[in-house]
Design a protein around this motif. Sequence first.
Motif, PDB file in Angstrom:
ATOM      1  N   VAL A   4       0.851  -1.182   0.000  1.00  0.00           N
ATOM      2  CA  VAL A   4       0.000   0.000   0.000  1.00  0.00           C
ATOM      3  C   VAL A   4       0.892   1.240   0.000  1.00  0.00           C
ATOM      4  CG1 VAL A   4      -1.744   1.262   1.286  1.00  0.00           C
ATOM      5  CG2 VAL A   4      -1.791  -1.214   1.247  1.00  0.00           C
ATOM      6  N   ILE A   5       0.588   2.169  -0.869  1.00  0.00           N
ATOM      7  CA  ILE A   5       1.330   3.431  -0.911  1.00  0.00           C
ATOM      8  C   ILE A   5       0.585   4.396  -0.010  1.00  0.00           C
ATOM      9  CG2 ILE A   5       2.117   5.307  -2.379  1.00  0.00           C
ATOM     10  CD1 ILE A   5       2.326   3.241  -4.621  1.00  0.00           C
ATOM     11  N   ASP A   6       1.093   4.546   1.224  1.00  0.00           N
ATOM     12  CA  ASP A   6       0.388   5.341   2.214  1.00  0.00           C
ATOM     13  C   ASP A   6       1.106   6.624   2.601  1.00  0.00           C
ATOM     14  OD1 ASP A   6       2.454   4.022   3.414  1.00  0.00           O
ATOM     15  OD2 ASP A   6       1.316   3.337   5.154  1.00  0.00           O
ATOM     16  N   THR A   7       2.234   6.927   1.977  1.00  0.00           N
ATOM     17  CA  THR A   7       2.938   8.186   2.232  1.00  0.00           C
ATOM     18  C   THR A   7       3.354   8.810   0.902  1.00  0.00           C
ATOM     19  OG1 THR A   7       5.098   7.130   2.387  1.00  0.00           O
ATOM     20  CG2 THR A   7       3.867   7.372   4.443  1.00  0.00           C
ATOM     21  N   LEU A   8       3.622  10.096   0.948  1.00  0.00           N
ATOM     22  CA  LEU A   8       4.092  10.780  -0.254  1.00  0.00           C
ATOM     23  C   LEU A   8       5.480  10.296  -0.653  1.00  0.00           C
ATOM     24  CD1 LEU A   8       2.872  14.427   0.426  1.00  0.00           C
ATOM     25  CD2 LEU A   8       2.042  12.862  -1.311  1.00  0.00           C
ATOM     26  N   GLY A   9       6.293   9.894   0.326  1.00  0.00           N
ATOM     27  CA  GLY A   9       7.625   9.373   0.024  1.00  0.00           C
ATOM     28  C   GLY A   9       7.583   8.110  -0.813  1.00  0.00           C
ATOM     29  N   LYS A  10       6.643   7.213  -0.502  1.00  0.00           N
ATOM     30  CA  LYS A  10       6.497   5.987  -1.305  1.00  0.00           C
ATOM     31  C   LYS A  10       5.972   6.304  -2.703  1.00  0.00           C
ATOM     32  CE  LYS A  10       5.706   2.940   2.609  1.00  0.00           C
ATOM     33  NZ  LYS A  10       4.717   2.087   3.293  1.00  0.00           N
ATOM     34  N   ALA A  11       5.105   7.318  -2.796  1.00  0.00           N
ATOM     35  CA  ALA A  11       4.588   7.723  -4.107  1.00  0.00           C
ATOM     36  C   ALA A  11       5.688   8.361  -4.951  1.00  0.00           C
ATOM     37  CB  ALA A  11       3.422   8.689  -3.933  1.00  0.00           C
ATOM     38  N   ILE A  12       6.633   9.035  -4.314  1.00  0.00           N
ATOM     39  CA  ILE A  12       7.765   9.631  -5.038  1.00  0.00           C
ATOM     40  C   ILE A  12       8.622   8.535  -5.660  1.00  0.00           C
ATOM     41  CG2 ILE A  12       9.929  10.897  -4.750  1.00  0.00           C
ATOM     42  CD1 ILE A  12       8.512  12.586  -2.659  1.00  0.00           C
ATOM     43  N   ARG A  13       8.859   7.464  -4.909  1.00  0.00           N
ATOM     44  CA  ARG A  13       9.696   6.371  -5.418  1.00  0.00           C
ATOM     45  C   ARG A  13       9.111   5.723  -6.660  1.00  0.00           C
ATOM     46  NH1 ARG A  13       9.636   3.837  -0.137  1.00  0.00           N
ATOM     47  NH2 ARG A  13      10.509   5.476   1.125  1.00  0.00           N
ATOM     48  N   HIS A  14       7.794   5.755  -6.779  1.00  0.00           N
ATOM     49  CA  HIS A  14       7.136   5.165  -7.945  1.00  0.00           C
ATOM     50  C   HIS A  14       6.756   6.221  -8.984  1.00  0.00           C
ATOM     51  CE1 HIS A  14       6.906   1.226  -6.121  1.00  0.00           C
ATOM     52  NE2 HIS A  14       6.498   1.792  -5.008  1.00  0.00           N
ATOM     53  N   ASN A  15       7.177   7.473  -8.786  1.00  0.00           N
ATOM     54  CA  ASN A  15       6.926   8.576  -9.714  1.00  0.00           C
ATOM     55  C   ASN A  15       5.423   8.711 -10.009  1.00  0.00           C
ATOM     56  OD1 ASN A  15       7.614  10.743 -11.273  1.00  0.00           O
ATOM     57  ND2 ASN A  15       8.089   9.532 -13.079  1.00  0.00           N
ATOM     58  N   MET A  16       4.637   8.864  -8.948  1.00  0.00           N
ATOM     59  CA  MET A  16       3.186   8.879  -9.078  1.00  0.00           C
ATOM     60  C   MET A  16       2.621  10.295  -9.050  1.00  0.00           C
ATOM     61  SD  MET A  16       2.007   5.644  -6.845  1.00  0.00           S
ATOM     62  CE  MET A  16       0.675   5.154  -7.880  1.00  0.00           C
ATOM     63  N   LEU A  17       1.400  10.398  -9.545  1.00  0.00           N
ATOM     64  CA  LEU A  17       0.633  11.640  -9.497  1.00  0.00           C
ATOM     65  C   LEU A  17      -0.440  11.522  -8.426  1.00  0.00           C
ATOM     66  CD1 LEU A  17      -0.030  12.282 -13.283  1.00  0.00           C
ATOM     67  CD2 LEU A  17       1.589  13.479 -11.844  1.00  0.00           C
ATOM     68  N   ARG A  59     -14.266  22.173  -0.328  1.00  0.00           N
ATOM     69  CA  ARG A  59     -13.129  21.343   0.058  1.00  0.00           C
ATOM     70  C   ARG A  59     -13.492  19.857   0.080  1.00  0.00           C
ATOM     71  NH1 ARG A  59      -8.674  24.034   2.510  1.00  0.00           N
ATOM     72  NH2 ARG A  59      -9.108  26.232   2.758  1.00  0.00           N
ATOM     73  N   ASN A  60     -14.525  19.487  -0.613  1.00  0.00           N
ATOM     74  CA  ASN A  60     -14.989  18.108  -0.659  1.00  0.00           C
ATOM     75  C   ASN A  60     -14.329  17.411  -1.840  1.00  0.00           C
ATOM     76  OD1 ASN A  60     -16.394  15.788  -0.236  1.00  0.00           O
ATOM     77  ND2 ASN A  60     -18.341  16.570  -1.007  1.00  0.00           N
ATOM     78  N   SER A  61     -13.162  16.808  -1.605  1.00  0.00           N
ATOM     79  CA  SER A  61     -12.429  16.200  -2.708  1.00  0.00           C
ATOM     80  C   SER A  61     -12.036  14.767  -2.387  1.00  0.00           C
ATOM     81  CB  SER A  61     -11.173  17.009  -3.038  1.00  0.00           C
ATOM     82  OG  SER A  61     -10.325  17.066  -1.921  1.00  0.00           O
ATOM     83  N   LYS A  62     -11.920  13.972  -3.434  1.00  0.00           N
ATOM     84  CA  LYS A  62     -11.487  12.585  -3.330  1.00  0.00           C
ATOM     85  C   LYS A  62     -10.057  12.518  -3.854  1.00  0.00           C
ATOM     86  CE  LYS A  62     -12.601   9.449  -6.354  1.00  0.00           C
ATOM     87  NZ  LYS A  62     -13.314   8.498  -7.203  1.00  0.00           N
ATOM     88  N   ILE A  63      -9.169  11.895  -3.089  1.00  0.00           N
ATOM     89  CA  ILE A  63      -7.759  11.825  -3.445  1.00  0.00           C
ATOM     90  C   ILE A  63      -7.434  10.416  -3.918  1.00  0.00           C
ATOM     91  CG2 ILE A  63      -5.407  12.195  -2.628  1.00  0.00           C
ATOM     92  CD1 ILE A  63      -7.204  14.682  -2.507  1.00  0.00           C
ATOM     93  N   THR A  64      -6.831  10.319  -5.088  1.00  0.00           N
ATOM     94  CA  THR A  64      -6.367   9.036  -5.610  1.00  0.00           C
ATOM     95  C   THR A  64      -4.935   9.184  -6.097  1.00  0.00           C
ATOM     96  OG1 THR A  64      -7.285   9.547  -7.784  1.00  0.00           O
ATOM     97  CG2 THR A  64      -8.654   8.220  -6.318  1.00  0.00           C
ATOM     98  N   LEU A  65      -4.240   8.071  -6.175  1.00  0.00           N
ATOM     99  CA  LEU A  65      -2.875   8.034  -6.697  1.00  0.00           C
ATOM    100  C   LEU A  65      -2.888   7.276  -8.013  1.00  0.00           C
ATOM    101  CD1 LEU A  65      -1.008   7.121  -3.427  1.00  0.00           C
ATOM    102  CD2 LEU A  65      -1.028   9.329  -4.540  1.00  0.00           C
ATOM    103  N   MET A  66      -2.147   7.777  -8.972  1.00  0.00           N
ATOM    104  CA  MET A  66      -2.055   7.086 -10.258  1.00  0.00           C
ATOM    105  C   MET A  66      -0.632   7.148 -10.773  1.00  0.00           C
ATOM    106  SD  MET A  66      -3.833   9.750 -12.922  1.00  0.00           S
ATOM    107  CE  MET A  66      -3.127   9.121 -14.404  1.00  0.00           C
ATOM    108  N   GLY A  67      -0.292   6.179 -11.583  1.00  0.00           N
ATOM    109  CA  GLY A  67       1.026   6.153 -12.201  1.00  0.00           C
ATOM    110  C   GLY A  67       1.159   7.273 -13.213  1.00  0.00           C
ATOM    111  N   ASN A  68       2.376   7.597 -13.529  1.00  0.00           N
ATOM    112  CA  ASN A  68       2.630   8.692 -14.453  1.00  0.00           C
ATOM    113  C   ASN A  68       2.330   8.248 -15.882  1.00  0.00           C
ATOM    114  OD1 ASN A  68       3.375  11.251 -15.002  1.00  0.00           O
ATOM    115  ND2 ASN A  68       5.298  11.122 -13.878  1.00  0.00           N
TER     116      ASN A  68
END
Length: 86
Positions: A4-17, A59-68
């Motif tokens: 699970v990518i639960d931090t911004l640091g882990k998302a950086i390693r995978h070059n995610m948006l 401020r009602n937003s849904k946050i998702t992570l996606m690959g570049n």
Amino acid sequence: MTRVIDTLGKAIRHNMLVVATCRDCQRQGRFLAKDLATFYGQGRDPHSLKFRCTHCDTRNSKITLMGNPYDRTPETIVWRPVKVKL
């Protein structure tokens, strides 16, 4: 094994948006995880970030992570966070 990518640091390693989608008007804003980590730190959970919609001002937003998607769509608009001094 998946992780699970639960931090911004882990998302950086995978070059995610980080994609913020307004739940009211369905507009999207895409941010590089690297840019958000400079403001909030690499240990911050991306799902805890608060974004404001510029169209409906909520401020009602849904946050998702996606690959570049650079190899598929060359015209992806990526927003950059900026601190404004008033």
